[in-house]
Design an enzyme around this catalytic site. Structure first.
Site, PDB file in Angstrom:
ATOM      1  N   ASP A 168       0.834  -1.209   0.000  1.00 44.85           N
ATOM      2  CA  ASP A 168       0.000   0.000   0.000  1.00 44.85           C
ATOM      3  C   ASP A 168       0.870   1.262   0.000  1.00 44.85           C
ATOM      4  OD1 ASP A 168      -2.670   0.583  -0.352  1.00 44.85           O
ATOM      5  OD2 ASP A 168      -2.978   1.152   1.739  1.00 44.85           O
ATOM      6  N   GLU A 188      11.012   5.005   3.208  1.00 48.02           N
ATOM      7  CA  GLU A 188      10.171   4.928   2.011  1.00 48.02           C
ATOM      8  C   GLU A 188      10.138   3.445   1.632  1.00 48.02           C
ATOM      9  OE1 GLU A 188       7.616   5.790  -0.161  1.00 48.02           O
ATOM     10  OE2 GLU A 188       8.480   7.809   0.002  1.00 48.02           O
ATOM     11  N   GLU A 205       0.168  15.430  19.038  1.00 52.71           N
ATOM     12  CA  GLU A 205       0.955  15.062  20.208  1.00 52.71           C
ATOM     13  C   GLU A 205       0.080  14.857  21.443  1.00 52.71           C
ATOM     14  OE1 GLU A 205       3.535  14.288  18.471  1.00 52.71           O
ATOM     15  OE2 GLU A 205       4.866  14.983  20.051  1.00 52.71           O
ATOM     16  N   TYR A 219       7.651   7.003  22.141  1.00 50.77           N
ATOM     17  CA  TYR A 219       7.237   6.103  21.046  1.00 50.77           C
ATOM     18  C   TYR A 219       7.812   6.558  19.720  1.00 50.77           C
ATOM     19  CZ  TYR A 219       3.507   8.589  18.415  1.00 50.77           C
ATOM     20  OH  TYR A 219       2.807   9.439  17.592  1.00 50.77           O
ATOM     21  N   GLU A 262       1.070   5.346  19.003  1.00 51.72           N
ATOM     22  CA  GLU A 262       0.245   6.316  18.283  1.00 51.72           C
ATOM     23  C   GLU A 262      -1.257   6.026  18.378  1.00 51.72           C
ATOM     24  OE1 GLU A 262       2.344   8.582  15.395  1.00 51.72           O
ATOM     25  OE2 GLU A 262       0.975   7.812  13.896  1.00 51.72           O
ATOM     26  N   TYR A 288      -6.817   7.707  19.209  1.00 53.56           N
ATOM     27  CA  TYR A 288      -8.227   7.321  19.245  1.00 53.56           C
ATOM     28  C   TYR A 288      -8.916   7.646  20.560  1.00 53.56           C
ATOM     29  CZ  TYR A 288      -6.710   5.506  14.913  1.00 53.56           C
ATOM     30  OH  TYR A 288      -6.164   5.440  13.667  1.00 53.56           O
ATOM     31  N   HIS A 311       4.438  14.513   2.892  1.00 52.83           N
ATOM     32  CA  HIS A 311       3.101  13.967   3.078  1.00 52.83           C
ATOM     33  C   HIS A 311       2.471  14.806   4.182  1.00 52.83           C
ATOM     34  CE1 HIS A 311       4.319   9.620   1.711  1.00 52.83           C
ATOM     35  NE2 HIS A 311       4.449  10.525   0.780  1.00 52.83           N
ATOM     36  N   TYR A 329      -1.461  10.627  -1.428  1.00 50.05           N
ATOM     37  CA  TYR A 329      -0.411   9.620  -1.582  1.00 50.05           C
ATOM     38  C   TYR A 329      -0.999   8.220  -1.401  1.00 50.05           C
ATOM     39  CZ  TYR A 329       1.157   7.414   2.892  1.00 50.05           C
ATOM     40  OH  TYR A 329       1.280   6.614   4.007  1.00 50.05           O
ATOM     41  N   ARG A 330      -2.174   8.181  -0.815  1.00 49.02           N
ATOM     42  CA  ARG A 330      -2.795   6.906  -0.458  1.00 49.02           C
ATOM     43  C   ARG A 330      -4.205   7.239   0.032  1.00 49.02           C
ATOM     44  NH1 ARG A 330       0.156   3.772   4.481  1.00 49.02           N
ATOM     45  NH2 ARG A 330      -1.122   1.914   4.577  1.00 49.02           N
ATOM     46  N   ARG A 374     -10.133  -1.870  -6.044  1.00 47.39           N
ATOM     47  CA  ARG A 374      -9.019  -1.366  -5.225  1.00 47.39           C
ATOM     48  C   ARG A 374      -8.293  -0.265  -6.006  1.00 47.39           C
ATOM     49  NH1 ARG A 374      -5.047  -1.110  -1.583  1.00 47.39           N
ATOM     50  NH2 ARG A 374      -2.969  -1.880  -2.048  1.00 47.39           N
TER      51      ARG A 374
HETATM   52  C1  LIG Z   1      -2.468   5.083  14.714  1.00 45.76           C
HETATM   53  C2  LIG Z   1      -2.072   4.673  13.337  1.00 45.76           C
HETATM   54  C3  LIG Z   1      -0.877   5.115  12.804  1.00 45.76           C
HETATM   55  C4  LIG Z   1      -0.493   4.749  11.514  1.00 45.76           C
HETATM   56  N1  LIG Z   1       0.729   5.131  11.061  1.00 45.76           N
HETATM   57  C5  LIG Z   1       1.170   4.719   9.855  1.00 45.76           C
HETATM   58  C6  LIG Z   1       2.478   5.030   9.419  1.00 45.76           C
HETATM   59  O1  LIG Z   1       3.267   5.603  10.148  1.00 45.76           O
HETATM   60  N2  LIG Z   1       2.846   4.641   8.164  1.00 45.76           N
HETATM   61  C7  LIG Z   1       2.022   3.925   7.363  1.00 45.76           C
HETATM   62  O2  LIG Z   1       2.416   3.564   6.255  1.00 45.76           O
HETATM   63  N3  LIG Z   1       0.786   3.596   7.776  1.00 45.76           N
HETATM   64  C8  LIG Z   1       0.325   3.960   8.995  1.00 45.76           C
HETATM   65  N4  LIG Z   1      -0.920   3.577   9.425  1.00 45.76           N
HETATM   66  C9  LIG Z   1      -1.823   2.869   8.484  1.00 45.76           C
HETATM   67  C10 LIG Z   1      -1.741   1.321   8.518  1.00 45.76           C
HETATM   68  O3  LIG Z   1      -2.167   0.869   9.776  1.00 45.76           O
HETATM   69  C11 LIG Z   1      -0.364   0.760   8.168  1.00 45.76           C
HETATM   70  O4  LIG Z   1       0.058   1.210   6.909  1.00 45.76           O
HETATM   71  C12 LIG Z   1      -0.316  -0.768   8.156  1.00 45.76           C
HETATM   72  O5  LIG Z   1       1.003  -1.200   7.954  1.00 45.76           O
HETATM   73  C13 LIG Z   1      -1.187  -1.381   7.028  1.00 45.76           C
HETATM   74  O6  LIG Z   1      -1.649  -2.598   7.440  1.00 45.76           O
HETATM   75  P1  LIG Z   1      -0.963  -3.993   7.089  1.00 45.76           P
HETATM   76  O7  LIG Z   1       0.501  -3.776   7.127  1.00 45.76           O
HETATM   77  O8  LIG Z   1      -1.565  -4.990   7.996  1.00 45.76           O
HETATM   78  O9  LIG Z   1      -1.392  -4.208   5.591  1.00 45.76           O
HETATM   79  P2  LIG Z   1      -2.699  -4.955   5.035  1.00 45.76           P
HETATM   80  O10 LIG Z   1      -3.912  -4.406   5.716  1.00 45.76           O
HETATM   81  O11 LIG Z   1      -2.506  -6.406   5.088  1.00 45.76           O
HETATM   82  O12 LIG Z   1      -2.606  -4.499   3.516  1.00 45.76           O
HETATM   83  C14 LIG Z   1      -2.825  -3.208   3.057  1.00 45.76           C
HETATM   84  C15 LIG Z   1      -3.564  -3.285   1.736  1.00 45.76           C
HETATM   85  O13 LIG Z   1      -2.680  -3.765   0.719  1.00 45.76           O
HETATM   86  C16 LIG Z   1      -3.284  -4.790  -0.079  1.00 45.76           C
HETATM   87  N5  LIG Z   1      -2.535  -6.041   0.108  1.00 45.76           N
HETATM   88  C17 LIG Z   1      -2.087  -6.484   1.305  1.00 45.76           C
HETATM   89  N6  LIG Z   1      -1.381  -7.594   1.148  1.00 45.76           N
HETATM   90  C18 LIG Z   1      -1.383  -7.888  -0.170  1.00 45.76           C
HETATM   91  C19 LIG Z   1      -0.794  -8.924  -0.916  1.00 45.76           C
HETATM   92  N7  LIG Z   1      -0.046  -9.841  -0.329  1.00 45.76           N
HETATM   93  N8  LIG Z   1      -0.989  -8.946  -2.250  1.00 45.76           N
HETATM   94  C20 LIG Z   1      -1.728  -7.974  -2.848  1.00 45.76           C
HETATM   95  N9  LIG Z   1      -2.301  -6.960  -2.172  1.00 45.76           N
HETATM   96  C21 LIG Z   1      -2.141  -6.905  -0.840  1.00 45.76           C
HETATM   97  C22 LIG Z   1      -4.702  -4.931   0.382  1.00 45.76           C
HETATM   98  O14 LIG Z   1      -5.575  -4.218  -0.415  1.00 45.76           O
HETATM   99  C23 LIG Z   1      -4.694  -4.308   1.779  1.00 45.76           C
HETATM  100  O15 LIG Z   1      -5.870  -3.704   2.137  1.00 45.76           O
HETATM  101  C24 LIG Z   1      -1.347   3.941  10.717  1.00 45.76           C
HETATM  102  C25 LIG Z   1      -2.561   3.498  11.266  1.00 45.76           C
HETATM  103  C26 LIG Z   1      -2.912   3.854  12.556  1.00 45.76           C
HETATM  104  C27 LIG Z   1      -4.190   3.358  13.114  1.00 45.76           C
END
Ligand SMILES: Cc1cc2nc3c(=O)[nH]c(=O)nc-3n(C[C@H](O)[C@H](O)[C@H](O)COP(=O)(O)OP(=O)(O)OC[C@H]3O[C@@H](n4cnc5c(N)ncnc54)[C@H](O)[C@@H]3O)c2cc1C
Length: 515
Positions: A166, A176, A285, A365, A378, A382, A434, A471-472, A510
């Site tokens: 993602d 990155e 914060e 953290y 983080e 919530y 971002h 970006y997402r 998607r």
């Molecule tokens: C408090 C908080 C802070 C956050 N901070 C950050 C941060 O600092 N940086 C950041 O990047 N994100 C952040 N997030 C967002 C998110 O929680 C993270 O990016 C997290 O890593 C995504 O979940 P996952 O790794 O379990 O991926 P998944 O939920 O498993 O996958 C993400 C998406 O990618 C696709 N996908 C997954 N696996 C595959 C596969 N094997 N093949 C094809 N497609 C696939 C699916 O569509 C899926 O929905 C934050 C969320 C919260 C709640």
């Protein structure tokens, strides 16, 4: 069997769906296909301001390997049932583990959680989708390997494959994540297994060290897309530096953001500061400190500026709080530290070192994340408002001071119109920023749900008009966000989809891609 599913895939009869489920059960075993409503509950917990039903899944299937996925693809093609792959399923605020469209079968890859290889000399790893950052961290600790990785904030429960797919980001110099991935294995809709880069060549031992291979580089098309199921990913690890010096610089005024970015961008581009610089607003914060909103404001609308000022004073929080680190030897860090001190003095900022940070949850953290130590600090966000509603609004801008106040004012005005607070941070990636805003609202309150949807919609379209793209984005807004990038890009994506997945069975919708 008689279908128990609450949400059948579009255009599929219960009888056909049952046949597909039966065939999937024969592949992965009965216990690894879920259809009972109760068992599917964990996949359903979305935080987006749309009804749960919109993202209701029909079933979950949990394969344990590539060969099972290939066979599932056959069944999906045969019955035209769409599957939505997730790795660790913690895409919180972007759609969580729920499918992008109602009725899709979630393909949960949690059982594929092997750390296949870690090469301590080349500092690389090859992992499966179910591996969590915590698991990788524990592995490195157990094997006494002085290697770090970069992880997102929910690192303890999320994983590198899902995050990278993602195009997520983290906080070490390798932050990155797509850039620091090297080599993917992908099961395509027709069941073929593609290895990208050097992995395509038999007997190659350079899959995890050279990303490009020969000819077009394909890795990118498997991120933020639905062209395949990623089953392995190479990633680069960072040697633990002999000296790590994280720091925070606090600034008293919101308007300071302009000079902060101007002062730090050159250091970031020149890699004096090698990791992404996070510039977090007071209201990001505060909840992680922790401070409760209700202790400062219970009236209607967004929290007023004077209440925000009071929070800053009561809890020693800056209007902006800059986080970055130095990674090197004692000698190089001593030299670069003088530059950081001069920048802080020249811009009116107050430095907080690691020693001085002890006891502050918000600082601790962040400092841990900057060395890739998983935590959930983080999640304090919530508790700010409560009610479990959150969507990330994340436009990209140039890393220029002039962009910051403009974007912040645009966002604050729109958020305020709907009664929401500005909970934001700017992350200076390299030459870009971002601007990440957490739109926090009470999901149990129908009025707030409606307002949060309308607010995101207005943010999206107002920013797009100014040329700022996301970006997402969360799955509820995938189509609208994709539309802001124009018709030609979408047409090319559609043509790729048709070529690689003519039956539209992998995660249709998607990132706005579907046939
Ligand atoms: C408090 C908080 C802070 C956050 N901070 C950050 C941060 O600092 N940086 C950041 O990047 N994100 C952040 N997030 C967002 C998110 O929680 C993270 O990016 C997290 O890593 C995504 O979940 P996952 O790794 O379990 O991926 P998944 O939920 O498993 O996958 C993400 C998406 O990618 C696709 N996908 C997954 N696996 C595959 C596969 N094997 N093949 C094809 N497609 C696939 C699916 O569509 C899926 O929905 C934050 C969320 C919260 C709640």
């Amino acid at each position: 069997m008689g279908s128990k599913s609450k949400a059948l895939p579009k255009g599929i009869s219960a009888a056909e769906f049952d046949k597909a489920v039966r065939e999937m059960r024969a592949i992965v075993g009965d216990e690894h296909v879920l259809v009972d409503e109760e068992k599917l509950a964990p996949y359903r917990k979305i935080m987006m301001p749309v009804p749960d039903e919109q993202h209701e899944l029909s079933a979950s299937v949990m394969p344990d390997g590539v060969e099972q996925i290939q066979r599932i693809m056959k069944v999906a093609n045969k019955y035209r049932v769409p599957v939505y792959p997730i790795s660790t399923g913690k895409n919180l605020g972007y759609g969580s583990a729920a499918p992008v469209q109602r009725g899709q079968i979630v393909m949960d890859l949690r059982r594929m959680n092997r750390i296949i290889e870690v090469d301590p000399e080349l500092c690389t790893a090859l992992v499966e989708p179910g591996v969590t950052y915590q698991q990788l961290y524990d592995y490195l600790q157990e094997h006494k390997l002085p290697l770090w990785f970069s992880c997102p904030a929910p690192s303890a429960i999320a994983g590198p494959v899902g995050n990278m797919v993602d195009r997520g980001v983290g906080y070490t110099p390798y932050g990155e994540h797509f850039m620091f991935s090297c080599g993917m294995e992908v099961v395509l809709a027709d069941g073929q297994v593609l290895r990208t880069g050097m992995g395509a060549m038999e007997n190659s031992n350079t899959w995890q060290v050279f990303k490009w291979g020969y000819g077009p580089t394909l890795d990118g098309i498997f991120t933020q897309s639905n062209f395949g199921v990623v089953t392995k990913m190479g990633m680069w690890l960072m040697p633990a530096p002999p000296d790590f010096r994280p720091f925070c610089i606090q600034y008293p005024n919101e308007t300071d953001i302009t000079k902060i970015v101007e002062a730090l961008r050159p250091l970031r581009i020149a890699m004096v500061i090698p990791n992404a610089v996070v510039i977090a607003h007071t209201l990001w914060e505060a909840p992680c400190t922790p401070v409760k909103r209700a202790d400062y404001y219970t009236g209607p609308g967004a929290i007023p500026d004077d209440a925000v000022k009071k929070i800053q004073a009561d809890h020693n929080i800056g209007a902006w709080n800059v986080y970055a680190g130095l990674y090197g030897t004692k000698e190089t860090n001593d030299a670069n530290w003088k530059i950081i001190e001069a920048v802080a003095a020249g811009t009116g900022g107050k430095i907080i070192t690691q020693e001085a940070s002890k006891g502050s949850k918000a600082l601790e953290y962040r400092f841990d994340l900057m060395k890739g130590k998983p935590n959930l600090g983080e999640f304090g966000l919530y508790n700010w408002r409560g009610g479990g509603g959150s969507i990330w609004f994340a436009p990209v801008s140039q890393a220029k001071g002039s962009e910051t106040l403009k974007q912040m004012q645009m966002a604050k005005t729109i958020l305020g119109k709907y009664g929401f607070d500005y909970v934001g941070e700017f992350i200076v990636g390299w030459r870009d920023m971002h601007h990440v805003i957490d739109l926090l609202y009470d999901r149990s309150n129908p009025e707030q749900m409606e307002k949060a949807y309308a607010c995101y919609d207005e943010l999206l379209h107002t920013f797009a008009k100014e040329g700022y793209g996301m970006y997402r984005a969360n799955t509820a807004f995938a189509e609208k966000v994709a539309a802001t990038y124009g018709p030609v890009k979408r047409d090319v994506e559609k043509r790729l989809k048709k070529a690689l997945d003519p039956n539209n069975i992998i995660a249709p919708g998607r990132c706005g891609i579907s046939l």
